[in-house]
Design a protein around this motif. Structure first.
Motif, PDB file in Angstrom:
ATOM      1  N   TYR A 159       0.558   7.934  -6.267  1.00 66.44           N
ATOM      2  CA  TYR A 159      -0.882   8.158  -6.328  1.00 66.44           C
ATOM      3  C   TYR A 159      -1.191   9.457  -7.064  1.00 66.44           C
ATOM      4  CZ  TYR A 159      -1.512   4.443  -2.902  1.00 66.44           C
ATOM      5  OH  TYR A 159      -1.516   3.234  -2.258  1.00 66.44           O
ATOM      6  N   ARG A 208       0.863  -1.182   0.000  1.00 71.46           N
ATOM      7  CA  ARG A 208       0.000   0.000   0.000  1.00 71.46           C
ATOM      8  C   ARG A 208       0.898   1.229   0.000  1.00 71.46           C
ATOM      9  NH1 ARG A 208      -4.666   1.190  -1.679  1.00 71.46           N
ATOM     10  NH2 ARG A 208      -4.552   2.994  -0.349  1.00 71.46           N
ATOM     11  N   ASP A 239      -8.901   5.746  -5.916  1.00 75.75           N
ATOM     12  CA  ASP A 239      -7.534   5.537  -5.431  1.00 75.75           C
ATOM     13  C   ASP A 239      -6.595   5.154  -6.575  1.00 75.75           C
ATOM     14  OD1 ASP A 239      -5.780   5.728  -3.355  1.00 75.75           O
ATOM     15  OD2 ASP A 239      -6.017   3.673  -2.684  1.00 75.75           O
ATOM     16  N   GLU A 269      -5.486  12.478  -3.328  1.00 80.13           N
ATOM     17  CA  GLU A 269      -5.905  12.004  -2.006  1.00 80.13           C
ATOM     18  C   GLU A 269      -7.296  12.522  -1.704  1.00 80.13           C
ATOM     19  OE1 GLU A 269      -6.017  10.180   1.593  1.00 80.13           O
ATOM     20  OE2 GLU A 269      -4.333  10.026   0.197  1.00 80.13           O
TER      21      GLU A 269
END
Length: 602
Positions: A137, A7, A122, A140
């Motif tokens: 990523y 993750r 995500d 957020e």
């Protein structure tokens, strides 16, 4: 050992800048001169929880070049879903850049909606710098307590600034690290009509790590030494327990067989009456009768032999460090090519088995059997692939293979796999003619009636018991394999996998032999299909575990990812069924021939 994003364990999105985990590749990339531009490629984006749901990087409204220039990719990279495209980033070797503006993107309703959905799902992205992948990523989602997804308390933060920290040794790029500054993020919740400016910075620093070793820290990233030792200890513990269990069962079986032989020998010497006999000797006239649907049985044996050869070849290449982390798509390319090249094994085993067991070495339906062996796995796989590729096309995903790639794979099957299967089949048929199958006992013309069998010794219970023990032997390793295939981890402990594979083969062979003896002992001579299904039943357990993994161990969602997961897991389970079923059948065949060869059969 597995390593990868996890993750993004190193990511602390709010307390400090965002270190993005990088996976490098040892390639033949050229050396750079100071000031020379290093092309940064944008590869893909997609939901982190759905490893098969991949999209073009510029499907999101990032800074897009006027003309998209794609990087050349090999077969394995295309199969993997890579679609690397040149970006606007101007990164030059050993030249720092404090702050650079990449572009300004106007946010209309459509662009804002795409970014919002990507943040909600995500999304992660993958970039490539000197063949070193960079993962991070897109943004957020921050929701206050009690706020809903469309509430004013929900903030859609888009990361707009990337800091590249690069390490070099002489004229080579060694490490790539990227951080996204949480202070430079854009709340796009109510930003329709505004502009978003994407920026970046570059900082170079020297390192003593040689170019040949730049993959080492990435290959061992997510496994701490304690976890590494636990992994090895757990598989060794399973291996020892399984060996002890099979050893005890083998001793018991050998003692039982010894008593049977003594009893049958004494009966022959004393000329006892036939009605006093019982057990597996009474079915000696039926055990070598070719079963119904024998052509399909032989085709499954050929398919299983081919898949076993494929797995063995891939495992040898893995132990030779061919599939080192960063050799992108190598295992996909190797699997496709090796499957085509091992097609001759399927033809040989299937044709030889059909000619041996059916007595059709001089004729019969051997041609149909050969076609069945060549198509038994590829045709169902192609049907599943067509459905999944159609789903991917409807999603506009890069998981959909281009027509040219599909054509290459079809031509590889038609021009390499099929001819090799035919050649192997002809060779197997000729071998069967020169070395015909000789059964130890003569087969009766009329099958013997099978006595009533208790429910716990019937086919369903036997197949369940046969699959449980081998599956329990590989359960631990199966978790790591699933985390690699259906997650963002890289599997590198091929030594452990080799031990687990040997354990699986031994346990499958022994449990099938044991259950075959128990079946014959109650005068049930239908062992042909039963032994194949008993050996292959582990494949059914693998598919059952995949259902458990999907719902309990993963966060996958959506129709596309669900279709890909269960579609390909069904085909992988079928492959395991055929491979282990072949091992179980031939183990049982050797056992049956051996025990009946020791009898005096009329």
């Amino acid at each position: 050992e597995t390593t990868g994003m996890g993750r993004f364990p190193a990511m602390q999105r709010w307390s400090r800048p965002l270190p993005l985990l990088v996976l490098g590749a040892v390639t033949l990339a050229g050396a750079y001169e100071q000031g020379e531009q290093i092309v940064l490629y944008a590869n893909k984006v997609g939901p982190f929880a759905n490893p098969s749901e991949l999209y073009q990087f510029f499907s999101l409204p990032f800074c897009r070049p006027k003309e998209l220039e794609e990087k050349w990719l090999d077969l394995g990279e295309v199969l993997k879903g890579d679609r690397a495209t040149k970006t606007l980033y101007d990164i030059r070797f050993r030249q720092d850049a404090q702050w650079k503006s990449l572009c300004r993107v106007p946010l209309d309703e459509q662009a804002a909606a795409k970014f919002k959905q990507a943040i909600v799902d995500d999304y992660y992205f993958e970039l490539l710098l000197d063949d070193l992948p960079i993962w991070g990523y897109v943004g957020e989602l921050e929701t206050s307590a009690g706020g809903g997804a469309n509430d004013n308390s929900t903030h859609f933060y888009l990361f707009t600034h990337l800091d590249f920290s690069l390490a070099y040794n002489n004229d080579h790029v060694i490490e790539v690290n990227v951080s996204a500054d949480p202070l430079q993020r854009k709340d796009i919740g109510n930003a329709v009509g505004q502009e978003v400016e994407f920026t970046y910075a570059v900082r170079w620093q020297p390192t003593d790590t040689p170019y040949e070793r730049r993959m080492e820290r990435y290959a061992q990233y997510s496994f701490m030494p304690q976890s590494f030792e636990i992994h090895w200890l757990s598989i060794i513990n399973s291996f020892v327990l399984v060996l002890l269990l099979t050893g005890f069962l083998a001793i018991i079986l050998m003692r039982v067989l010894k008593n049977d032989f003594v009893r049958y020998t004494r009966a022959d010497l004393e000329e006892e009456e036939e009605e006093e006999e019982s057990g597996w000797k009474l079915v000696h006239g039926d055990v070598f009768r070719f079963p119904p649907q024998g052509s399909l049985l032989c085709a499954l044996l050929g398919t299983g032999a081919q898949i076993l050869a494929l797995v063995l070849a891939l495992l040898i290449l893995a132990l030779m460090n061919t599939f080192y982390p960063g050799n992108r798509g190598a295992i996909y390319s190797a699997a496709v090519l090796l499957y085509a090249l091992t097609a001759g094994i399927a033809g040989f085993v299937s044709a030889a088995a059909f000619a041996h067991f059916s007595g059709a070495a001089q004729g019969g339906r051997w041609a149909w059997n050969l076609v069945l062996a060549a198509c038994l796995y590829p045709v169902p796989f192609f049907c599943v692939f067509c459905f999944l590729n159609t789903v991917a096309i409807s999603y506009n995903s890069t998981a959909a293979l281009p027509f040219g790639t599909i054509l290459i794979v079809i031509l590889l099957w038609a021009l390499v796999s099929m001819p090799l299967a035919v050649i192997g089949g002809l060779a197997g048929r000729k071998w069967a003619q020169r070395a015909p199958f000789e059964a130890p006992c003569r087969t009766n013309k009329i099958p013997r009636e099978i006595p009533p069998i208790p429910w716990y010794r019937q086919a369903v219970c036997q197949v369940f018991m046969a699959g449980f023990l081998p599956f329990s032997a590989i359960y631990i390793e199966l978790h790591y394999i699933f985390a690699s295939v259906w997650g963002h981890k890289l599997y590198t402990l091929y030594g452990v996998l080799a031990i687990a594979s040997v354990m699986l083969v031994l346990v499958t062979a022994f449990i099938t032999v044991s259950l075959t003896y128990f079946q014959l002992a109650i005068e049930d001579h239908r062992w042909w299909w039963r032994s194949l299904c008993s050996g292959g039943s582990t494949g059914l357990f693998v598919f059952a575990y995949s259902v458990f993994y999907y719902f309990e161990r993963s966060s996958m969602f959506g129709f596309m990812q669900t279709s890909f997961f269960f579609g390909y897991m069904a085909m992988m389970s079928f492959a395991a069924f055929a491979m282990l079923g072949m091992i179980g059948f031939f183990s049982a065949l050797l056992f049956v021939r051996r025990i009946y060869r020791e009898l005096k059969c009329d």
